[in-house]
Design a protein around this motif. Structure first.
Motif, PDB file in Angstrom:
ATOM      1  N   PRO A 174       0.826  -1.214   0.000  1.00  0.00           N
ATOM      2  CA  PRO A 174       0.000   0.000   0.000  1.00  0.00           C
ATOM      3  C   PRO A 174       0.858   1.261   0.000  1.00  0.00           C
ATOM      4  O   PRO A 174       1.799   1.385   0.782  1.00  0.00           O
ATOM      5  N   GLY A 175       0.551   2.157  -0.918  1.00  0.00           N
ATOM      6  CA  GLY A 175       1.269   3.416  -0.987  1.00  0.00           C
ATOM      7  C   GLY A 175       2.634   3.351  -1.616  1.00  0.00           C
ATOM      8  O   GLY A 175       3.363   4.350  -1.639  1.00  0.00           O
ATOM      9  N   LYS A 176       3.016   2.186  -2.121  1.00  0.00           N
ATOM     10  CA  LYS A 176       4.344   2.030  -2.730  1.00  0.00           C
ATOM     11  C   LYS A 176       4.201   1.603  -4.182  1.00  0.00           C
ATOM     12  O   LYS A 176       3.172   1.087  -4.612  1.00  0.00           O
ATOM     13  N   GLU A 177       5.287   1.816  -4.930  1.00  0.00           N
ATOM     14  CA  GLU A 177       5.290   1.397  -6.322  1.00  0.00           C
ATOM     15  C   GLU A 177       5.482  -0.120  -6.415  1.00  0.00           C
ATOM     16  O   GLU A 177       6.054  -0.749  -5.523  1.00  0.00           O
ATOM     17  N   ARG A 178       5.014  -0.654  -7.516  1.00  0.00           N
ATOM     18  CA  ARG A 178       5.225  -2.077  -7.761  1.00  0.00           C
ATOM     19  C   ARG A 178       6.713  -2.313  -8.001  1.00  0.00           C
ATOM     20  O   ARG A 178       7.366  -1.565  -8.726  1.00  0.00           O
ATOM     21  N   GLU A 179       7.257  -3.362  -7.385  1.00  0.00           N
ATOM     22  CA  GLU A 179       8.673  -3.645  -7.516  1.00  0.00           C
ATOM     23  C   GLU A 179       8.903  -5.087  -7.934  1.00  0.00           C
ATOM     24  O   GLU A 179       8.137  -5.986  -7.594  1.00  0.00           O
ATOM     25  N   LEU A 180       9.998  -5.281  -8.662  1.00  0.00           N
ATOM     26  CA  LEU A 180      10.378  -6.618  -9.093  1.00  0.00           C
ATOM     27  C   LEU A 180      10.900  -7.412  -7.902  1.00  0.00           C
ATOM     28  O   LEU A 180      11.763  -6.949  -7.159  1.00  0.00           O
ATOM     29  N   VAL A 181      10.385  -8.623  -7.752  1.00  0.00           N
ATOM     30  CA  VAL A 181      10.850  -9.531  -6.715  1.00  0.00           C
ATOM     31  C   VAL A 181      11.824 -10.550  -7.296  1.00  0.00           C
ATOM     32  O   VAL A 181      12.930 -10.739  -6.775  1.00  0.00           O
ATOM     33  N   ALA A 182      11.425 -11.190  -8.373  1.00  0.00           N
ATOM     34  CA  ALA A 182      12.271 -12.232  -8.973  1.00  0.00           C
ATOM     35  C   ALA A 182      11.813 -12.473 -10.398  1.00  0.00           C
ATOM     36  O   ALA A 182      10.651 -12.233 -10.737  1.00  0.00           O
ATOM     37  N   ARG A 183      12.741 -12.963 -11.209  1.00  0.00           N
ATOM     38  CA  ARG A 183      12.427 -13.270 -12.605  1.00  0.00           C
ATOM     39  C   ARG A 183      13.137 -14.553 -13.000  1.00  0.00           C
ATOM     40  O   ARG A 183      14.273 -14.813 -12.560  1.00  0.00           O
ATOM     41  N   ILE A 184      12.461 -15.347 -13.807  1.00  0.00           N
ATOM     42  CA  ILE A 184      13.093 -16.523 -14.400  1.00  0.00           C
ATOM     43  C   ILE A 184      12.809 -16.488 -15.900  1.00  0.00           C
ATOM     44  O   ILE A 184      11.656 -16.339 -16.323  1.00  0.00           O
ATOM     45  N   THR A 185      13.855 -16.609 -16.677  1.00  0.00           N
ATOM     46  CA  THR A 185      13.685 -16.513 -18.115  1.00  0.00           C
ATOM     47  C   THR A 185      13.353 -17.872 -18.720  1.00  0.00           C
ATOM     48  O   THR A 185      13.386 -18.908 -18.038  1.00  0.00           O
ATOM     49  N   SER A 186      13.060 -17.851 -20.003  1.00  0.00           N
ATOM     50  CA  SER A 186      12.788 -19.100 -20.714  1.00  0.00           C
ATOM     51  C   SER A 186      14.026 -19.992 -20.737  1.00  0.00           C
ATOM     52  O   SER A 186      13.908 -21.209 -20.898  1.00  0.00           O
ATOM     53  N   LEU A 187      15.201 -19.386 -20.565  1.00  0.00           N
ATOM     54  CA  LEU A 187      16.453 -20.150 -20.519  1.00  0.00           C
ATOM     55  C   LEU A 187      16.871 -20.471 -19.087  1.00  0.00           C
ATOM     56  O   LEU A 187      18.016 -20.885 -18.863  1.00  0.00           O
ATOM     57  N   LEU A 188      15.984 -20.249 -18.144  1.00  0.00           N
ATOM     58  CA  LEU A 188      16.155 -20.595 -16.727  1.00  0.00           C
ATOM     59  C   LEU A 188      17.161 -19.697 -16.013  1.00  0.00           C
ATOM     60  O   LEU A 188      17.668 -20.058 -14.949  1.00  0.00           O
ATOM     61  N   ARG A 189      17.438 -18.538 -16.575  1.00  0.00           N
ATOM     62  CA  ARG A 189      18.250 -17.571 -15.850  1.00  0.00           C
ATOM     63  C   ARG A 189      17.355 -16.878 -14.827  1.00  0.00           C
ATOM     64  O   ARG A 189      16.186 -16.583 -15.101  1.00  0.00           O
ATOM     65  N   THR A 190      17.927 -16.604 -13.667  1.00  0.00           N
ATOM     66  CA  THR A 190      17.149 -15.971 -12.605  1.00  0.00           C
ATOM     67  C   THR A 190      17.823 -14.695 -12.122  1.00  0.00           C
ATOM     68  O   THR A 190      19.047 -14.556 -12.197  1.00  0.00           O
ATOM     69  N   ASN A 191      17.001 -13.772 -11.649  1.00  0.00           N
ATOM     70  CA  ASN A 191      17.531 -12.620 -10.933  1.00  0.00           C
ATOM     71  C   ASN A 191      16.512 -12.200  -9.888  1.00  0.00           C
ATOM     72  O   ASN A 191      15.320 -12.520  -9.992  1.00  0.00           O
ATOM     73  N   TYR A 192      17.003 -11.496  -8.860  1.00  0.00           N
ATOM     74  CA  TYR A 192      16.191 -11.175  -7.697  1.00  0.00           C
ATOM     75  C   TYR A 192      16.356  -9.708  -7.308  1.00  0.00           C
ATOM     76  O   TYR A 192      17.412  -9.097  -7.528  1.00  0.00           O
ATOM     77  N   GLY A 193      15.301  -9.191  -6.688  1.00  0.00           N
ATOM     78  CA  GLY A 193      15.430  -7.871  -6.086  1.00  0.00           C
ATOM     79  C   GLY A 193      16.364  -7.938  -4.894  1.00  0.00           C
ATOM     80  O   GLY A 193      16.451  -8.970  -4.216  1.00  0.00           O
ATOM     81  N   ASP A 194      17.037  -6.841  -4.614  1.00  0.00           N
ATOM     82  CA  ASP A 194      18.029  -6.830  -3.543  1.00  0.00           C
ATOM     83  C   ASP A 194      17.426  -7.195  -2.190  1.00  0.00           C
ATOM     84  O   ASP A 194      18.077  -7.850  -1.363  1.00  0.00           O
ATOM     85  N   SER A 195      16.193  -6.811  -1.959  1.00  0.00           N
ATOM     86  CA  SER A 195      15.598  -7.021  -0.643  1.00  0.00           C
ATOM     87  C   SER A 195      15.233  -8.471  -0.368  1.00  0.00           C
ATOM     88  O   SER A 195      14.959  -8.832   0.786  1.00  0.00           O
ATOM     89  N   VAL A 196      15.242  -9.312  -1.388  1.00  0.00           N
ATOM     90  CA  VAL A 196      14.835 -10.711  -1.188  1.00  0.00           C
ATOM     91  C   VAL A 196      15.954 -11.702  -1.480  1.00  0.00           C
ATOM     92  O   VAL A 196      15.776 -12.906  -1.286  1.00  0.00           O
ATOM     93  N   LYS A 197      17.097 -11.223  -1.939  1.00  0.00           N
ATOM     94  CA  LYS A 197      18.198 -12.133  -2.253  1.00  0.00           C
ATOM     95  C   LYS A 197      18.589 -12.952  -1.028  1.00  0.00           C
ATOM     96  O   LYS A 197      18.712 -12.431   0.074  1.00  0.00           O
ATOM     97  N   GLY A 198      18.734 -14.256  -1.261  1.00  0.00           N
ATOM     98  CA  GLY A 198      19.106 -15.153  -0.177  1.00  0.00           C
ATOM     99  C   GLY A 198      17.923 -15.672   0.623  1.00  0.00           C
ATOM    100  O   GLY A 198      18.076 -16.594   1.433  1.00  0.00           O
ATOM    101  N   ARG A 199      16.742 -15.098   0.418  1.00  0.00           N
ATOM    102  CA  ARG A 199      15.550 -15.552   1.146  1.00  0.00           C
ATOM    103  C   ARG A 199      14.505 -16.164   0.221  1.00  0.00           C
ATOM    104  O   ARG A 199      13.773 -17.063   0.626  1.00  0.00           O
ATOM    105  N   PHE A 200      14.405 -15.658  -0.992  1.00  0.00           N
ATOM    106  CA  PHE A 200      13.396 -16.126  -1.954  1.00  0.00           C
ATOM    107  C   PHE A 200      14.073 -16.914  -3.061  1.00  0.00           C
ATOM    108  O   PHE A 200      15.231 -16.640  -3.422  1.00  0.00           O
ATOM    109  N   ALA A 201      13.325 -17.843  -3.637  1.00  0.00           N
ATOM    110  CA  ALA A 201      13.829 -18.618  -4.770  1.00  0.00           C
ATOM    111  C   ALA A 201      12.717 -18.830  -5.778  1.00  0.00           C
ATOM    112  O   ALA A 201      11.609 -19.234  -5.419  1.00  0.00           O
ATOM    113  N   ILE A 202      13.023 -18.551  -7.030  1.00  0.00           N
ATOM    114  CA  ILE A 202      12.051 -18.734  -8.109  1.00  0.00           C
ATOM    115  C   ILE A 202      12.424 -19.967  -8.916  1.00  0.00           C
ATOM    116  O   ILE A 202      13.611 -20.257  -9.117  1.00  0.00           O
ATOM    117  N   SER A 203      11.417 -20.695  -9.342  1.00  0.00           N
ATOM    118  CA  SER A 203      11.643 -21.878 -10.163  1.00  0.00           C
ATOM    119  C   SER A 203      10.446 -22.059 -11.088  1.00  0.00           C
ATOM    120  O   SER A 203       9.406 -21.439 -10.896  1.00  0.00           O
TER     121      SER A 203
END
Length: 115
Positions: free
Chosen positions: A41-70
């Motif tokens: 609420p009251g904040k902009e939408r932010e990227l949490v994590a992404r996984i590409t069609s080639l299975l490359r992943t990247n994460y937002g700084d605030s969730v690195k080490g805590r979240f995992a995308i698959s």
């Protein structure tokens, strides 16, 4: 075109875990890059994590080490495993599918981290 439906949100205590799912219908799911975003609420939408069609992943700084995308292309589903949740992770979480410049969004699922 792809249709996306998020699930798995809920209320969890700080330090707890949740797994969100983004289930897709439509064709060529494996060709899509899938991202998780969140908006508090009251904040902009932010990227949490992404996984590409080639299975490359990247994460937002605030969730690195805590979240995992698959992803499981056979099930047309992308997962977001969220561990060590914090109150500041409280938000509506959305998944987005991207392919050839077209973006498709799900309706979102609420995650609330509170004691």
């Amino acid at each position: 075109q792809v249709q996306l439906v998020e699930s798995g949100g809920g209320l969890v205590h700080p330090g707890g875990s949740l797994r969100l799912s983004c289930a897709a219908s439509g064709s060529l799911f494996s060709l899509y890059d899938i991202s998780w975003y969140r908006q508090a609420p009251g904040k902009e939408r932010e990227l949490v994590a992404r996984i590409t069609s080639l299975l490359r992943t990247n994460y937002g700084d605030s969730v690195k080490g805590r979240f995992a995308i698959s992803r499981d292309n056979a099930k047309k589903t992308v997962y977001l495993q969220m561990n060590n949740l914090k109150p500041e992770d409280t938000a509506v979480y959305y998944c987005k599918g991207s392919n050839h410049g077209a973006d498709y969004w799900g309706q979102g699922t609420q995650v609330t981290v509170s004691s």
